[in-house]
Design an enzyme around this catalytic site. Structure first.
Site, PDB file in Angstrom:
ATOM      1  CG  ASP A   8      -1.969   1.142   1.098  1.00 33.95           C
ATOM      2  OD1 ASP A   8      -3.007   0.892   0.460  1.00 33.95           O
ATOM      3  OD2 ASP A   8      -1.737   2.248   1.607  1.00 33.95           O
ATOM      4  CD  GLU A  10      -1.770   6.527   2.315  1.00 36.13           C
ATOM      5  OE1 GLU A  10      -2.414   7.342   1.608  1.00 36.13           O
ATOM      6  OE2 GLU A  10      -2.274   5.503   2.802  1.00 36.13           O
ATOM      7  CG  HIS A 146      -6.995   7.395   4.346  1.00 38.12           C
ATOM      8  ND1 HIS A 146      -7.291   6.809   3.141  1.00 38.12           N
ATOM      9  CD2 HIS A 146      -8.190   7.765   4.877  1.00 38.12           C
ATOM     10  CE1 HIS A 146      -8.598   6.840   2.945  1.00 38.12           C
ATOM     11  NE2 HIS A 146      -9.164   7.405   3.981  1.00 38.12           N
ATOM     12  CG  ASP A 151      -4.856   2.055   4.468  1.00 33.66           C
ATOM     13  OD1 ASP A 151      -5.539   1.944   5.505  1.00 33.66           O
ATOM     14  OD2 ASP A 151      -4.877   3.064   3.742  1.00 33.66           O
TER      15      ASP A 151
END
Length: 236
Positions: A8, A10, A146, A151
């Protein structure tokens, strides 16, 4: 032996050609059990948009002194090795990693599984297939939404729950499939572009929100065009 890496990211936005990775979270799983984790903030060498800070909690101050993308990707690829990937809307994360890997002359060809695709097939009546909606549906605990590592952990738990519930009837859905995404390498900013950009910034007294050395040739060209369109040329 069933082994994979849940990934994952960001990012500063949605487009790999324009936006930057600011956090990586990865969880290595063997036969349903977490064996290792990797997580790092990434210095995007540009200002993080306020909406992204509001969403993720990741600020410009937090990424100062953190690895830039070259070091972070080297560590991630070493962590993943040849294992397949798991993700929620996996192609989003895969596109970002592969885009950066190609620019850095790294290879990142993978197979993968996607919990979003699984949910769309196996849970068609749920109104939302977002990771957080599915987490609540299955009552999966989570600390920080987030954030990349949390996540990734949630995606792993969701996948294992779906596999436990539907794996016997739909075994083929849980097999890794090739991730197909072609990327053309973008060269770095040229010396001529860098000089012209520096001249424009000085002449128009602009505060850039990005480190010029981190720009690709295409990014530099777009930025120069934006400055010219907004402020005009340098008058001799």
């Amino acid at each position: 032996m069933r082994e994979y890496v849940t990934l994952d990211l960001e990012t500063t936005g949605l487009e790999p050609a324009k936006d930057r990775i600011i956090e990586i979270g990865a969880v290595k799983v063997m036969d349903g059990t977490v064996t290792e984790e990797y997580a790092t903030l990434v210095n995007p060498q540009r200002k993080i948009p306020e909406r992204i800070t509001e969403l993720t909690g990741i600020s410009d101050e937090m990424v100062q002194g953190k690895p830039c993308i070259g070091q972070a990707l080297t560590e991630l690829l070493d962590f993943c090795k040849e294992l397949p990937l798991l993700g929620h809307n996996l192609m989003f994360d895969y596109r970002f990693v592969k885009h950066n890997a190609v620019n850095l002359d790294m290879s990142f060809e993978k197979e993968g599984m996607d919990t979003l695709k699984l949910a769309r097939i196996l849970l068609p009546d749920l109104p939302s297939k977002s990771l957080q909606s599915l987490r609540l549906y299955y009552e999966i605990p989570q600390d920080d939404a987030h954030r990349a590592l949390e996540d990734a952990r949630t995606t792993y738990r969701l996948y294992e729950r779906l596999r436990q519930e539907y794996g016997e009837q739909h075994r083929e859905l849980f097999n890794p499939a090739p991730l197909l995404y072609k990327v053309k390498k973008q060269g770095p900013i040229t010396p001529a572009q860098k000089r012209y950009l520096q001249d424009l910034v000085k002449y128009h007294r602009i505060d850039l929100n990005v480190e010029s050395d981190s720009l690709t040739k295409n990014e530099a060209s777009r930025l120069i065009d934006t400055i010219l369109g907004t402020y005009g040329k340098i008058e001799r």
